[in-house]
Design a protein around this motif. Structure first.
Motif, mmCIF file in Angstrom:
data_model
loop_
_atom_site.group_PDB
_atom_site.id
_atom_site.type_symbol
_atom_site.label_atom_id
_atom_site.label_comp_id
_atom_site.label_asym_id
_atom_site.label_seq_id
_atom_site.Cartn_x
_atom_site.Cartn_y
_atom_site.Cartn_z
ATOM 1 N N GLN A 35 5.317 9.509 2.128
ATOM 2 C CA GLN A 35 6.387 10.257 2.817
ATOM 3 C C GLN A 35 7.378 9.347 3.541
ATOM 4 O OE1 GLN A 35 6.639 13.814 2.387
ATOM 5 N NE2 GLN A 35 5.358 12.891 0.812
ATOM 6 N N SER A 36 6.949 8.165 3.928
ATOM 7 C CA SER A 36 7.880 7.194 4.516
ATOM 8 C C SER A 36 8.275 6.132 3.500
ATOM 9 C CB SER A 36 7.256 6.501 5.738
ATOM 10 O OG SER A 36 7.217 7.394 6.819
ATOM 11 N N LEU A 37 7.321 5.732 2.675
ATOM 12 C CA LEU A 37 7.605 4.627 1.752
ATOM 13 C C LEU A 37 8.536 5.057 0.618
ATOM 14 C CD1 LEU A 37 7.167 1.713 1.092
ATOM 15 C CD2 LEU A 37 5.033 2.290 -0.053
ATOM 16 N N THR A 63 -0.289 10.863 5.808
ATOM 17 C CA THR A 63 -1.609 10.496 6.336
ATOM 18 C C THR A 63 -1.469 9.837 7.714
ATOM 19 O OG1 THR A 63 -1.541 8.262 5.401
ATOM 20 C CG2 THR A 63 -2.403 10.032 3.971
ATOM 21 N N GLY A 84 0.451 8.658 1.392
ATOM 22 C CA GLY A 84 1.125 9.925 1.082
ATOM 23 C C GLY A 84 2.532 9.737 0.552
ATOM 24 N N VAL A 133 0.853 -1.190 0.000
ATOM 25 C CA VAL A 133 0.000 0.000 0.000
ATOM 26 C C VAL A 133 0.885 1.235 0.000
ATOM 27 C CG1 VAL A 133 -1.638 1.309 1.413
ATOM 28 C CG2 VAL A 133 -1.829 -1.170 1.293
HETATM 29 C C1 LIG Z 1 11.121 15.168 6.192
HETATM 30 C C2 LIG Z 1 10.214 14.301 7.041
HETATM 31 C C3 LIG Z 1 10.136 14.534 8.390
HETATM 32 C C4 LIG Z 1 9.318 13.750 9.197
HETATM 33 N N1 LIG Z 1 9.227 14.027 10.545
HETATM 34 C C5 LIG Z 1 8.382 13.291 11.310
HETATM 35 C C6 LIG Z 1 8.218 13.575 12.690
HETATM 36 O O1 LIG Z 1 8.834 14.481 13.262
HETATM 37 N N2 LIG Z 1 7.365 12.804 13.408
HETATM 38 C C7 LIG Z 1 6.641 11.801 12.830
HETATM 39 O O2 LIG Z 1 5.871 11.144 13.519
HETATM 40 N N3 LIG Z 1 6.773 11.514 11.528
HETATM 41 C C8 LIG Z 1 7.617 12.236 10.764
HETATM 42 N N4 LIG Z 1 7.741 11.948 9.436
HETATM 43 C C9 LIG Z 1 7.057 10.759 8.909
HETATM 44 C C10 LIG Z 1 5.671 11.063 8.426
HETATM 45 O O3 LIG Z 1 4.817 11.353 9.499
HETATM 46 C C11 LIG Z 1 5.245 9.783 7.771
HETATM 47 O O4 LIG Z 1 6.094 9.593 6.666
HETATM 48 C C12 LIG Z 1 3.859 9.830 7.235
HETATM 49 O O5 LIG Z 1 2.922 10.133 8.215
HETATM 50 C C13 LIG Z 1 3.493 8.498 6.640
HETATM 51 O O6 LIG Z 1 2.258 8.644 6.018
HETATM 52 P P1 LIG Z 1 2.165 8.421 4.452
HETATM 53 O O7 LIG Z 1 0.732 8.577 4.116
HETATM 54 O O8 LIG Z 1 3.120 9.288 3.735
HETATM 55 O O9 LIG Z 1 2.589 6.894 4.371
HETATM 56 P P2 LIG Z 1 3.337 6.118 3.193
HETATM 57 O O10 LIG Z 1 4.742 6.575 3.103
HETATM 58 O O11 LIG Z 1 2.517 6.128 1.970
HETATM 59 O O12 LIG Z 1 3.301 4.639 3.826
HETATM 60 C C14 LIG Z 1 4.027 4.341 4.977
HETATM 61 C C15 LIG Z 1 3.803 2.868 5.333
HETATM 62 O O13 LIG Z 1 2.462 2.681 5.752
HETATM 63 C C16 LIG Z 1 1.798 1.740 4.903
HETATM 64 N N5 LIG Z 1 0.427 2.263 4.748
HETATM 65 C C17 LIG Z 1 0.064 3.522 4.423
HETATM 66 N N6 LIG Z 1 -1.263 3.651 4.489
HETATM 67 C C18 LIG Z 1 -1.750 2.440 4.844
HETATM 68 C C19 LIG Z 1 -3.069 1.934 5.089
HETATM 69 N N7 LIG Z 1 -4.156 2.708 4.978
HETATM 70 N N8 LIG Z 1 -3.202 0.641 5.444
HETATM 71 C C20 LIG Z 1 -2.106 -0.157 5.564
HETATM 72 N N9 LIG Z 1 -0.838 0.263 5.369
HETATM 73 C C21 LIG Z 1 -0.674 1.550 5.005
HETATM 74 C C22 LIG Z 1 2.617 1.682 3.625
HETATM 75 O O14 LIG Z 1 2.492 0.412 3.000
HETATM 76 C C23 LIG Z 1 4.017 1.904 4.168
HETATM 77 O O15 LIG Z 1 4.524 0.701 4.685
HETATM 78 C C24 LIG Z 1 8.554 12.705 8.611
HETATM 79 C C25 LIG Z 1 8.634 12.468 7.231
HETATM 80 C C26 LIG Z 1 9.452 13.252 6.453
HETATM 81 C C27 LIG Z 1 9.505 12.981 4.966
#
Ligand SMILES: Cc1cc2nc3c(=O)[nH]c(=O)nc-3n(C[C@H](O)[C@H](O)[C@H](O)COP(=O)(O)OP(=O)(O)OC[C@H]3O[C@@H](n4cnc5c(N)ncnc54)[C@H](O)[C@@H]3O)c2cc1C
Length: 284
Positions: free
Chosen positions: A35-37, A111, A33, A30
């Motif tokens: 941002q982590s993947l 997200t 956003g 999945v």
């Molecule tokens: C520069 C930077 C600074 C950051 N600083 C912080 C911070 O200070 N504190 C903090 O807490 N976070 C921080 N983050 C992390 C950020 O909060 C997470 O990257 C973000 O919330 C992940 O959400 P996403 O939607 O981008 O997930 P994605 O990157 O799309 O997914 C992340 C993981 O979750 C899984 N996933 C996503 N949605 C679902 C779903 N609905 N069901 C099952 N699995 C799912 C994906 O398969 C993947 O394994 C930072 C990120 C960046 C890039």
């Protein structure tokens, strides 16, 4: 680095997303956003053959009032959470914490579902979900199920989600009468927490009657500071009394050692930050 080759699909419904993931088996992942993947893909630490984008699924977005609880859709962005009036009124701890994560550009894409499913021990929202005793709504090939926050985080970057299961929402109880605070210690603005503390407290007649404390980055998974919670319950609502209760915040934790701090330093931070977070939550 450039990621390995993968197929990218945007399903039009949750059921279609689950169907795609079921067919892909171990090779499907999945993305919301990203941002982590995305960094993991670029470093080739993750090499899925299929990415199923759930970020655009309308049914996973927004905040719904269910009476005693709020249901937050998994694809709701951190930016939305930080400004949502229902969240501010009924569950301010989530809004406050979401607003402290990363920067505005990241919060617009990241997200809550991704932040929880990624299960990074330095992530701020897992400890908040734990302290709130949230429940995670999940759908997979076998149907729907709920997982308590306390049972969701199994290990470093590992959750109880099964293959092809999607986190659809987070149910947080409304907590009228509770004060809250999230205290985050980081060296530079927008950095990850070296240690973070989510605190909730309820007061009556000059006493803290009940306290809940979730700790960020004090082990491979977020943890409750149960000894400090027990010490705070029934104590006088004063800074000194709450600082004394907070001196037990690191009991039972396994803080990591990394470039940002040794375990003893993190233990010290957990005690100090818990004292501050409890005092703020209790309004003293
Ligand atoms: C520069 C930077 C600074 C950051 N600083 C912080 C911070 O200070 N504190 C903090 O807490 N976070 C921080 N983050 C992390 C950020 O909060 C997470 O990257 C973000 O919330 C992940 O959400 P996403 O939607 O981008 O997930 P994605 O990157 O799309 O997914 C992340 C993981 O979750 C899984 N996933 C996503 N949605 C679902 C779903 N609905 N069901 C099952 N699995 C799912 C994906 O398969 C993947 O394994 C930072 C990120 C960046 C890039």
């Amino acid at each position: 680095m450039i990621p390995s080759k993968f197929e990218y699909l945007r399903p039009e419904s949750l059921d279609e997303a689950i169907h795609l993931l079921s067919n892909a088996g171990e090779e499907g992942k999945v993305i919301a956003g990203g941002q982590s993947l995305t960094p993991l893909l670029r470093l080739r630490l993750a090499q899925p053959e299929l990415l199923v984008d759930v970020g655009g699924l309308y049914e996973l977005r927004g905040v719904r009032d269910e009476g005693d609880a709020l249901l937050i859709g998994a694809s709701t962005t951190l930016h939305h959470l930080a400004g949502d009036p229902l969240i501010a009124e009924n569950c301010g701890l989530i809004g406050r914490t979401a607003g402290l994560i990363a920067d505005r550009a990241v919060r617009h894409r990241a997200t809550i579902g991704g932040a929880l499913a990624h299960a990074d021990p330095a992530g701020d929202l897992p400890a908040v979900a734990l302290a709130l005793q949230a429940s995670f709504a999940v759908r997979g090939p076998e149907g729907d199920r709920d997982i308590a926050a306390a049972d969701f985080f199994l290990d470093y970057l590992t959750t109880a989600l099964g293959p092809a299961e999607i986190l659809t929402g987070v149910r947080v109880p409304k907590m009228p009468g509770w004060g809250y605070h999230y205290e985050k210690f980081h060296r530079t603005a927008q950095a990850w927490a070296i240690v973070g503390v989510a605190a909730l407290a309820r007061r009556s007649n000059g006493q803290v009657t009940e306290a809940r404390i979730g700790l960020t980055n004090m082990g491979p998974v977020p943890v409750r500071a149960t000894a400090a919670e027990a010490a705070a319950a029934g104590t006088e609502a004063s800074r000194n009394a709450l600082r004394a209760a907070a001196s037990r915040a690191d009991e039972g934790t396994e803080p990591p050692s990394d470039l940002h701090g040794a375990p003893d330093y993190r233990r010290h931070l957990a005690r100090v930050l818990t004292g501050r977070a409890l005092a703020a939550a209790a309004g003293v």
